[in-house]
Design an enzyme around this catalytic site. Structure first.
Site, PDB file in Angstrom:
ATOM      1  N   HIS A 199       0.853  -1.200   0.000  1.00  0.00           N
ATOM      2  CA  HIS A 199       0.000   0.000   0.000  1.00  0.00           C
ATOM      3  C   HIS A 199       0.883   1.241   0.000  1.00  0.00           C
ATOM      4  O   HIS A 199       1.849   1.319   0.765  1.00  0.00           O
ATOM      5  CB  HIS A 199      -0.897   0.007   1.236  1.00  0.00           C
ATOM      6  CG  HIS A 199      -1.570   1.327   1.473  1.00  0.00           C
ATOM      7  ND1 HIS A 199      -2.475   1.868   0.573  1.00  0.00           N
ATOM      8  CD2 HIS A 199      -1.457   2.243   2.471  1.00  0.00           C
ATOM      9  CE1 HIS A 199      -2.900   3.035   1.036  1.00  0.00           C
ATOM     10  NE2 HIS A 199      -2.291   3.290   2.179  1.00  0.00           N
ATOM     11  N   HIS A 245      -6.612   8.736  -1.471  1.00  0.00           N
ATOM     12  CA  HIS A 245      -5.720   8.141  -0.471  1.00  0.00           C
ATOM     13  C   HIS A 245      -4.551   7.399  -1.132  1.00  0.00           C
ATOM     14  O   HIS A 245      -3.398   7.760  -0.920  1.00  0.00           O
ATOM     15  CB  HIS A 245      -6.529   7.206   0.440  1.00  0.00           C
ATOM     16  CG  HIS A 245      -5.732   6.589   1.546  1.00  0.00           C
ATOM     17  ND1 HIS A 245      -6.260   6.251   2.764  1.00  0.00           N
ATOM     18  CD2 HIS A 245      -4.427   6.221   1.609  1.00  0.00           C
ATOM     19  CE1 HIS A 245      -5.327   5.734   3.532  1.00  0.00           C
ATOM     20  NE2 HIS A 245      -4.193   5.702   2.852  1.00  0.00           N
TER      21      HIS A 245
HETATM   22 ZN   LIG Z   1      -2.272   5.095   3.332  1.00  0.00          ZN
END
Ligand SMILES: [Zn+2]
Length: 273
Positions: free
Chosen positions: A139, A210
């Site tokens: 991520h 994000h």
């Molecule tokens: Zn993040």
């Protein structure tokens, strides 16, 4: 004595977290990675056999029981892992009841895995059903991709098709398309559930405004997937920001020819030919 810190796994992990930071995709404590290792790979090291601590997890990890993961620490900066791998990352094993993790190495100042670890574990479980060789969940916060989520409809088919058409390599690298979830608060099992549902269908999932969750059978594969998606988003943003008319585009027919030439299967229903 063969120490885990000298293993190729820790070296690769440290190198890639620094590269992600260097791209500008993991500012401050942004980003997290988990890397599944096998018992054979882990057991050859002398300093990973004792349970240092046991920590409960907010996830039923029974189907991952006994699996080993090298994972980044909560609150840690990707720019620092390369210098302090034993502090800012750790090797954990899922306990037999699936309710806790055993820390076997690392997190040596009392740290623990990323707050997104439940999402990672759910992601591994989902991807292992697609491909038993699945190993990596990554991520990060790629700049152009985040920017794109403000200007582009959050529609999986439209976004995938557009990024496929931004460069010739896209459809070869992510023929299965890109999933998108709604904006959600991160760091809990709710976003983990929604993300892992998408990971059953897509190898990567966008978190609007994000970042991205990407999976792979190797660190390089997950990293390469993110790089390629981000590059396509960058090209899209450059085209938008220069304000020029698009005079020509890769067509659906050409994408079909590409997929055939490289032996990949584009997501069903995404090409109109
Ligand atoms: Zn993040």
């Amino acid at each position: 004595m063969t120490n885990f810190i000298d293993s190729p796994y820790v070296k690769e992990f440290s190198k890639i977290t620094f590269r992600l930071y260097d791209h500008g995709w993991d500012e401050r404590n942004g980003g997290n990675i988990s890397y599944r290792l096998t018992e054979e790979e882990v057991s050859q090291y002398d300093d990973v056999h004792d349970v240092l601590r046991t920590i409960p997890i907010d996830f039923d990890g029974k189907e991952l029981a006994g699996m080993f993961f090298l994972v980044t620490g909560t609150g840690r900066y990707f720019k620092n892992i390369i210098d302090f791998p034993e502090r800012d990352s750790g090797l954990v094993r899922i306990t037999e009841d699936g309710k806790s993790i055993n820390i076997l190495w690392g997190f040596n100042d009392g740290g623990k895995p990323t707050s997104e670890f439940p999402t990672h574990l759910m992601g591994h479980a989902a991807r292992l059903k697609v491909d038993p060789n699945q190993r990596v969940i990554m991520h990060c916060h790629p700049t152009n991709l985040i920017a794109l989520t403000f200007t582009f409809p959050l529609d999986e088919k439209e976004l995938t098709r557009t990024l496929w058409k931004m460069q010739t390599e896209s459809i070869v690298v992510f023929p299965d398309g890109i999933g998108i979830i709604p904006w959600m608060v991160p760091g809990n099992s709710k976003i983990g559930n929604v993300t892992s549902e998408k990971l059953k269908e897509f190898s990567s999932v966008i978190w609007p405004h994000h970042g991205i969750f990407a999976s792979g059978t190797t660190i390089d594969e997950a990293y390469g997937l993110i790089e390629t998606i981000e590059k396509a988003a960058e090209i899209y943003n450059i085209i938008r920001s220069t304000g020029g008319d698009i005079l020509q585009l890769i067509t659906d027919q050409q994408l079909t020819e590409l997929a055939q030439a490289f032996g990949v299967t584009p997501k069903e229903g995404y090409l109109e030919v």
